[in-house]
Motif scaffolding. Structure first.
Motif, short mmCIF file in Angstrom:
data_model
loop_
_atom_site.label_atom_id
_atom_site.label_comp_id
_atom_site.label_asym_id
_atom_site.label_seq_id
_atom_site.Cartn_x
_atom_site.Cartn_y
_atom_site.Cartn_z
N THR A 270 -13.30 -36.91 -88.88
CA THR A 270 -13.68 -35.84 -89.66
C THR A 270 -12.80 -35.83 -90.83
N LEU A 271 -11.66 -36.84 -90.65
CA LEU A 271 -10.70 -36.56 -91.56
C LEU A 271 -10.10 -34.97 -91.48
N PHE A 272 -9.85 -34.26 -90.43
CA PHE A 272 -9.42 -33.06 -89.94
C PHE A 272 -10.18 -32.01 -90.67
N ALA A 273 -11.25 -32.35 -91.10
CA ALA A 273 -12.33 -31.20 -91.69
C ALA A 273 -12.75 -30.12 -90.50
N SER A 274 -12.83 -30.69 -89.48
CA SER A 274 -13.08 -29.56 -88.25
C SER A 274 -11.95 -29.39 -87.27
N THR A 275 -10.72 -29.84 -87.73
CA THR A 275 -9.54 -29.49 -86.86
C THR A 275 -8.56 -28.84 -87.41
N LEU A 276 -8.68 -28.46 -88.90
CA LEU A 276 -7.73 -27.59 -89.27
C LEU A 276 -8.56 -26.38 -89.93
N PRO A 277 -7.71 -25.30 -90.21
CA PRO A 277 -8.48 -24.40 -90.81
C PRO A 277 -8.87 -24.74 -92.43
N ILE A 278 -9.99 -24.35 -92.94
CA ILE A 278 -10.53 -25.14 -93.90
C ILE A 278 -9.60 -24.88 -95.42
N ASP A 279 -8.72 -24.00 -95.45
CA ASP A 279 -7.87 -23.68 -96.75
C ASP A 279 -6.83 -24.97 -96.50
N LEU A 280 -6.35 -25.12 -95.39
CA LEU A 280 -5.21 -26.23 -95.18
C LEU A 280 -5.91 -27.63 -95.15
N PHE A 281 -7.05 -27.66 -94.90
CA PHE A 281 -7.81 -29.06 -94.70
C PHE A 281 -7.69 -29.44 -96.26
N TYR A 282 -8.23 -28.54 -97.02
CA TYR A 282 -8.36 -28.93 -98.64
C TYR A 282 -6.92 -29.54 -99.26
N ARG A 283 -5.73 -28.74 -98.68
CA ARG A 283 -4.64 -29.28 -99.36
C ARG A 283 -4.26 -30.59 -98.67
N VAL A 284 -4.62 -30.62 -97.50
CA VAL A 284 -4.40 -32.08 -96.96
C VAL A 284 -5.18 -33.20 -97.72
N PHE A 285 -6.42 -32.72 -97.75
CA PHE A 285 -7.45 -33.61 -98.23
C PHE A 285 -7.17 -34.14 -99.68
N GLU A 286 -6.65 -33.56 -100.73
CA GLU A 286 -6.52 -33.77 -102.02
C GLU A 286 -5.10 -34.46 -102.01
N ILE A 287 -4.38 -34.56 -101.29
CA ILE A 287 -3.04 -35.31 -101.02
C ILE A 287 -3.41 -36.43 -100.50
N PHE A 288 -4.33 -36.68 -99.85
CA PHE A 288 -5.12 -37.99 -99.09
C PHE A 288 -5.91 -38.85 -100.18
N LEU A 289 -6.38 -38.01 -101.09
CA LEU A 289 -7.10 -38.77 -102.12
C LEU A 289 -6.31 -39.54 -103.19
N LEU A 290 -4.91 -38.67 -103.19
CA LEU A 290 -4.04 -39.58 -104.20
C LEU A 290 -3.03 -40.49 -103.43
N GLU A 291 -2.68 -40.11 -102.35
CA GLU A 291 -1.54 -41.17 -101.72
C GLU A 291 -2.31 -42.00 -100.51
N GLY A 292 -3.50 -41.70 -100.21
CA GLY A 292 -4.01 -42.72 -98.98
C GLY A 292 -3.58 -42.43 -97.67
N GLU A 293 -3.97 -43.43 -96.89
CA GLU A 293 -4.02 -43.36 -95.27
C GLU A 293 -2.77 -42.65 -94.89
N LYS A 294 -1.67 -42.94 -95.45
CA LYS A 294 -0.32 -42.64 -94.74
C LYS A 294 -0.65 -40.86 -94.41
N THR A 295 -1.28 -40.40 -95.45
CA THR A 295 -1.46 -38.98 -95.34
C THR A 295 -2.13 -38.59 -93.81
N LEU A 296 -3.10 -39.19 -93.60
CA LEU A 296 -3.76 -39.03 -92.23
C LEU A 296 -2.54 -38.90 -91.14
#
Length: 367
Positions: A270-296
């Motif tokens: 789920t790329l953490f969508a179901s395991t983090l509070p949603i606001d925090l997920f969005y922060r992680v997700f947009e960093i992932f979009l830019l910086e890639g897999e190491k973010t996960l």
């Protein structure tokens, strides 16, 4: 870390039905956890929802300095103008601003550019002879529609936007149907519903579809849905990193036979969508979009970071340890920036390290 196998011939079945055999206790506890449902451990004393429609999630503590927020909004307005002109922004500046967080209302504009949606549309035209979201919905047959509709009913059960026949629930069905047609060899698998739902709470159906299309192709995320065996690569890499950064936790896992697949499967599919509070997920997700897999992997280690102390206290209680690893409670006592700062500053490994661990996994797999 021991290696298990999943039957790849069953790739279209629910991913949790294919997980490797474990001890009888493990199997019993694991089956209780499916299908994926977000942990509802937050007591709800008021009949209200947050801005995304969640009834049980508390608002994260955040530093809402109006001057800082207004300055950030102005900077992102300029950034969006650069995107619209199809110019390339300064990479370092874009990285800095994305890490600080994209303001609400700008994500719908920024995410498609960060994900490379314009290129995704071109790729779709070249390889699939179709470059429009609506065209994928004109298919005469949707093989996975029944399963999709079943899973939509179980997506974020504490969110009013996905209960019964709501606008967003139908949007979720449509995006997942279109994706199953566009990437036919992947189809649909449980886990995609949470990721997609998280996206359509912020952006529109078309943007969500193309971002997902890009994730499955350019970001190579489709493999984990096509063949669940590929998740053992992520487990191997994460296991190596936990041993490096959190040896005490690694010892607890080993002592009590707590395999990563039990709790980390949901993290990665789920790329953490179901395991983090949603606001925090969005922060992680947009960093992932830019910086890639190491973010996960940085995110996964950050979760361990904030859970380790209590995990040490619970180390003699197998069931409570697993429950703690899957709970959201820890993340409502800190603001987004606390988590992001740990994620980015404590775990400064490069893509090269991930590549080295990937090669090590491949060699071990051949033995």
């Amino acid at each position: 870390m021991k290696t298990n196998t999943i039957n790849p011939s069953k790739q279209n079945e629910c991913i949790f039905d294919q997980l490797p055999e474990a001890s009888p206790v493990y199997q019993t506890e694991f089956k209780k956890s499916k299908p994926i449902q977000q942990e509802n451990n937050i007591s709800n004393t008021q009949d209200r929802t947050d801005k995304y429609g969640f009834k049980s999630q508390k608002e994260l503590k955040q530093k809402n300095n109006p001057k800082t927020l207004n300055a950030r909004i102005q900077k992102w307005r300029i950034m969006i103008e650069i995107f619209d002109k199809q110019e390339k922004p300064d990479k370092k500046l874009l990285k800095t601003r994305t890490r600080k967080g994209i303001p609400d209302g700008f994500r719908i504009l920024a995410w498609p550019y960060l994900a490379g949606v314009p290129q995704a549309k071109l790729d779709s035209i070249i390889y699939l002879k179709c470059g429009k979201y609506e065209e994928f919905l004109k298919s005469q047959e949707f093989t996975y529609e029944h399963q999709i509709r079943l899973d939509v009913l179980r997506t974020f059960p504490d969110n009013v936007n996905f209960q019964d026949q709501t606008v967003l629930s139908e949007s979720l069905v449509n995006v997942l149907k279109a994706l199953s047609v566009a990437i036919s060899d992947m189809g649909y698998c449980q886990g995609l519903n949470f990721l997609t739902a998280a996206l359509i709470m912020v952006t529109n159906d078309e943007n969500a579809f193309w971002i997902l299309f890009r994730l499955m192709t350019k970001y190579n995320q489709a493999e984990k849905y096509k063949n669940p065996n590929s998740l053992f690569r992520e487990f191997f890499i994460l296991d190596s990193l936990i041993n490096q950064y959190y040896p005490t936790t690694a010892k607890i896992f080993k002592k009590h036979n707590i395999d990563l697949f039990y709790f980390a499967t949901e993290w990665f599919i789920t790329l953490f969508a179901s395991t983090l509070p949603i606001d925090l997920f969005y922060r992680v997700f947009e960093i992932f979009l830019l910086e890639g897999e190491k973010t996960l992997f940085r995110c996964a280690l950050s979760i361990i970071h904030f859970k380790e102390q209590k995990l040490i206290q619970l180390q003699n209680n197998f069931e409570n340890s697993l429950k703690h690893l899957k709970s959201l409670d820890d993340f409502f006592t800190l603001d987004n920036d606390q988590f992001i700062n740990v994620m980015l500053n404590k775990f400064k490994f490069s893509r090269q390290l991930i590549q080295q661990l990937d090669e090590k996994y491949k060699k071990q797999k051949k033995k």
